[in-house]
Design a protein around this motif. Structure first.
Motif, PDB file in Angstrom:
ATOM      1  N   ILE A  21       0.830  -1.208   0.000  1.00  0.00           N
ATOM      2  CA  ILE A  21       0.000   0.000   0.000  1.00  0.00           C
ATOM      3  C   ILE A  21       0.862   1.255   0.000  1.00  0.00           C
ATOM      4  O   ILE A  21       0.577   2.218  -0.710  1.00  0.00           O
ATOM      5  CB  ILE A  21      -0.953  -0.012   1.212  1.00  0.00           C
ATOM      6  CG1 ILE A  21      -1.974  -1.140   1.051  1.00  0.00           C
ATOM      7  CG2 ILE A  21      -1.666   1.334   1.362  1.00  0.00           C
ATOM      8  CD1 ILE A  21      -2.932  -1.286   2.200  1.00  0.00           C
ATOM      9  N   HIS A  22       1.947   1.250   0.765  1.00  0.00           N
ATOM     10  CA  HIS A  22       2.835   2.409   0.799  1.00  0.00           C
ATOM     11  C   HIS A  22       3.485   2.657  -0.560  1.00  0.00           C
ATOM     12  O   HIS A  22       3.664   3.809  -0.970  1.00  0.00           O
ATOM     13  CB  HIS A  22       3.927   2.201   1.862  1.00  0.00           C
ATOM     14  CG  HIS A  22       3.435   2.466   3.253  1.00  0.00           C
ATOM     15  ND1 HIS A  22       3.908   1.803   4.359  1.00  0.00           N
ATOM     16  CD2 HIS A  22       2.494   3.320   3.716  1.00  0.00           C
ATOM     17  CE1 HIS A  22       3.289   2.248   5.443  1.00  0.00           C
ATOM     18  NE2 HIS A  22       2.424   3.164   5.071  1.00  0.00           N
ATOM     19  N   ILE A  23       3.840   1.595  -1.269  1.00  0.00           N
ATOM     20  CA  ILE A  23       4.460   1.751  -2.592  1.00  0.00           C
ATOM     21  C   ILE A  23       3.473   2.375  -3.576  1.00  0.00           C
ATOM     22  O   ILE A  23       3.850   3.207  -4.411  1.00  0.00           O
ATOM     23  CB  ILE A  23       4.983   0.400  -3.118  1.00  0.00           C
ATOM     24  CG1 ILE A  23       6.157  -0.082  -2.256  1.00  0.00           C
ATOM     25  CG2 ILE A  23       5.426   0.515  -4.570  1.00  0.00           C
ATOM     26  CD1 ILE A  23       6.659  -1.475  -2.611  1.00  0.00           C
ATOM     27  N   ALA A  24       2.206   1.987  -3.469  1.00  0.00           N
ATOM     28  CA  ALA A  24       1.181   2.576  -4.344  1.00  0.00           C
ATOM     29  C   ALA A  24       0.912   4.020  -3.971  1.00  0.00           C
ATOM     30  O   ALA A  24       0.793   4.898  -4.827  1.00  0.00           O
ATOM     31  CB  ALA A  24      -0.102   1.759  -4.260  1.00  0.00           C
ATOM     32  N   LEU A  25       0.844   4.288  -2.673  1.00  0.00           N
ATOM     33  CA  LEU A  25       0.498   5.625  -2.174  1.00  0.00           C
ATOM     34  C   LEU A  25       1.610   6.636  -2.392  1.00  0.00           C
ATOM     35  O   LEU A  25       1.342   7.798  -2.713  1.00  0.00           O
ATOM     36  CB  LEU A  25       0.174   5.524  -0.683  1.00  0.00           C
ATOM     37  CG  LEU A  25      -0.365   6.775   0.014  1.00  0.00           C
ATOM     38  CD1 LEU A  25      -1.662   7.235  -0.626  1.00  0.00           C
ATOM     39  CD2 LEU A  25      -0.587   6.490   1.495  1.00  0.00           C
ATOM     40  N   TYR A  26       2.855   6.218  -2.246  1.00  0.00           N
ATOM     41  CA  TYR A  26       3.989   7.146  -2.356  1.00  0.00           C
ATOM     42  C   TYR A  26       4.839   6.962  -3.617  1.00  0.00           C
ATOM     43  O   TYR A  26       5.739   7.754  -3.873  1.00  0.00           O
ATOM     44  CB  TYR A  26       4.884   7.030  -1.130  1.00  0.00           C
ATOM     45  CG  TYR A  26       4.214   7.493   0.139  1.00  0.00           C
ATOM     46  CD1 TYR A  26       3.887   8.834   0.326  1.00  0.00           C
ATOM     47  CD2 TYR A  26       3.890   6.599   1.154  1.00  0.00           C
ATOM     48  CE1 TYR A  26       3.252   9.270   1.477  1.00  0.00           C
ATOM     49  CE2 TYR A  26       3.254   7.019   2.313  1.00  0.00           C
ATOM     50  CZ  TYR A  26       2.942   8.356   2.463  1.00  0.00           C
ATOM     51  OH  TYR A  26       2.311   8.774   3.611  1.00  0.00           O
ATOM     52  N   GLY A  27       4.526   5.913  -4.396  1.00  0.00           N
ATOM     53  CA  GLY A  27       5.277   5.685  -5.631  1.00  0.00           C
ATOM     54  C   GLY A  27       4.407   5.651  -6.867  1.00  0.00           C
ATOM     55  O   GLY A  27       4.904   5.775  -7.982  1.00  0.00           O
ATOM     56  N   GLY A  28       3.097   5.446  -6.667  1.00  0.00           N
ATOM     57  CA  GLY A  28       2.170   5.465  -7.796  1.00  0.00           C
ATOM     58  C   GLY A  28       2.180   4.224  -8.659  1.00  0.00           C
ATOM     59  O   GLY A  28       1.635   4.236  -9.769  1.00  0.00           O
ATOM     60  N   LEU A  29       2.764   3.122  -8.192  1.00  0.00           N
ATOM     61  CA  LEU A  29       2.822   1.906  -9.005  1.00  0.00           C
ATOM     62  C   LEU A  29       1.472   1.209  -9.074  1.00  0.00           C
ATOM     63  O   LEU A  29       0.662   1.309  -8.155  1.00  0.00           O
ATOM     64  CB  LEU A  29       3.852   0.915  -8.444  1.00  0.00           C
ATOM     65  CG  LEU A  29       5.304   1.097  -8.904  1.00  0.00           C
ATOM     66  CD1 LEU A  29       5.897   2.372  -8.322  1.00  0.00           C
ATOM     67  CD2 LEU A  29       6.145  -0.118  -8.496  1.00  0.00           C
ATOM     68  N   ARG A  30       1.232   0.497 -10.153  1.00  0.00           N
ATOM     69  CA  ARG A  30       0.056  -0.348 -10.286  1.00  0.00           C
ATOM     70  C   ARG A  30       0.228  -1.575  -9.387  1.00  0.00           C
ATOM     71  O   ARG A  30       1.344  -2.033  -9.141  1.00  0.00           O
ATOM     72  CB  ARG A  30      -0.118  -0.807 -11.733  1.00  0.00           C
ATOM     73  CG  ARG A  30      -0.267   0.338 -12.738  1.00  0.00           C
ATOM     74  CD  ARG A  30      -0.352  -0.209 -14.163  1.00  0.00           C
ATOM     75  NE  ARG A  30      -0.545   0.871 -15.141  1.00  0.00           N
ATOM     76  CZ  ARG A  30       0.443   1.484 -15.779  1.00  0.00           C
ATOM     77  NH1 ARG A  30       1.702   1.135 -15.542  1.00  0.00           N
ATOM     78  NH2 ARG A  30       0.194   2.454 -16.647  1.00  0.00           N
ATOM     79  N   ILE A  31      -0.874  -2.161  -8.954  1.00  0.00           N
ATOM     80  CA  ILE A  31      -0.796  -3.316  -8.079  1.00  0.00           C
ATOM     81  C   ILE A  31      -0.104  -4.495  -8.763  1.00  0.00           C
ATOM     82  O   ILE A  31       0.647  -5.245  -8.130  1.00  0.00           O
ATOM     83  CB  ILE A  31      -2.202  -3.734  -7.572  1.00  0.00           C
ATOM     84  CG1 ILE A  31      -2.069  -4.821  -6.497  1.00  0.00           C
ATOM     85  CG2 ILE A  31      -3.102  -4.164  -8.720  1.00  0.00           C
ATOM     86  CD1 ILE A  31      -3.364  -5.136  -5.793  1.00  0.00           C
ATOM     87  N   SER A  32      -0.322  -4.652 -10.065  1.00  0.00           N
ATOM     88  CA  SER A  32       0.307  -5.744 -10.809  1.00  0.00           C
ATOM     89  C   SER A  32       1.827  -5.562 -10.894  1.00  0.00           C
ATOM     90  O   SER A  32       2.572  -6.536 -11.029  1.00  0.00           O
ATOM     91  CB  SER A  32      -0.283  -5.837 -12.223  1.00  0.00           C
ATOM     92  OG  SER A  32      -0.126  -4.611 -12.912  1.00  0.00           O
ATOM     93  N   GLU A  33       2.279  -4.305 -10.813  1.00  0.00           N
ATOM     94  CA  GLU A  33       3.718  -4.007 -10.832  1.00  0.00           C
ATOM     95  C   GLU A  33       4.331  -4.204  -9.449  1.00  0.00           C
ATOM     96  O   GLU A  33       5.474  -4.655  -9.319  1.00  0.00           O
ATOM     97  CB  GLU A  33       3.945  -2.571 -11.306  1.00  0.00           C
ATOM     98  CG  GLU A  33       3.462  -2.312 -12.718  1.00  0.00           C
ATOM     99  CD  GLU A  33       3.408  -0.838 -13.090  1.00  0.00           C
ATOM    100  OE1 GLU A  33       3.384  -0.534 -14.293  1.00  0.00           O
ATOM    101  OE2 GLU A  33       3.393   0.012 -12.176  1.00  0.00           O
TER     102      GLU A  33
END
Length: 225
Positions: A21-33
């Motif tokens: 969740i932190h990677i998505a929230l602070y990095g903007g990556l897609r969940i599949s990535e």
């Protein structure tokens, strides 16, 4: 604020899923990535994540004629999706703390970042269900995991990050996609913008005065000639 409530709820949760969740929230990556990341894709020294792979769900036929789907590790969504993503200090620290807490065998570069205790990767759906449960615990209602990507883009724009750079970090082929789908003005943005109209009459009066001065100067110049 929903983001603050979410992060407070996350502090009590599974470390691997929490990091997703932190990677998505602070990095903007897609969940599949995110679930496809391996430690070889993370540069802890320089603070970068390199998106090189993505999990894809493919439908397959079984011997009994039924259909099922399976995850396969492949290339990202598009050519633009292969990219380097800088980590802010908060994300970099979260990744470092998580990494140091792993066993030495789990830190091998060929192993997945968001991994089970056995070293295997998490299914995308597992992370999505986890996020849904955390949102309920945080009392912020129902949200999709992909909403974190939208939050990243909106936060970055609010902090003054250039739209072209945001688009590249998100892996978009066009900035129009970023603007039309991912950038959402906050209530504060709207309020600050509308406050500018308070000065409308003052602006009009100033313009009127300036026009009068210009007219007087033109007449003065004409007489001098």
């Amino acid at each position: 604020m929903e983001q603050e409530k979410l992060e407070a709820a996350l502090s009590y949760e599974n470390e691997a899923k929490r990091l997703a969740i932190h990677i998505a929230l602070y990095g903007g990556l897609r969940i599949s990535e995110i679930v496809a990341l391996k430690w070889r894709d993370v540069d802890l020294d320089n603070g970068f994540i390199y998106v090189r792979h993505s999990f894809q769900r493919i439908r397959q036929s079984t011997r009994d004629g039924s259909k099922k789907t399976s995850l396969f590790l492949g290339k990202p969504k598009s050519e633009k999706s292969v990219r380097s993503v800088p980590m802010n200090d908060r994300l970099a620290e979260a990744v470092k703390v998580y990494y140091k807490g792993l066993g030495q065998w789990q830190q091998k570069e060929e192993l997945f970042v968001i991994s089970k205790e056995t070293g295997g990767f998490y299914d995308v759906r597992t992370i999505q269900r986890f996020f849904k449960d955390v949102c309920i615990k945080a009392g912020i209602g129902h949200h999709h995991f992909h909403d974190l990507r939208h939050t990243f883009a909106t936060n970055a724009k609010a902090c003054g990050v250039d739209i072209q750079l945001i688009s590249e970090i998100l892996g978009h082929a066009q900035t129009k996609t970023t603007m039309d789908i991912y950038i959402h003005p906050s209530d504060l943005d709207k309020k600050n913008a509308i406050q500018l109209t308070n000065h409308m009459n003052k602006y009009k009066n100033t313009q009127s005065v300036l026009q009068q001065i210009e007219h007087i100067l033109e007449k003065a110049t004409f007489k001098a000639i």
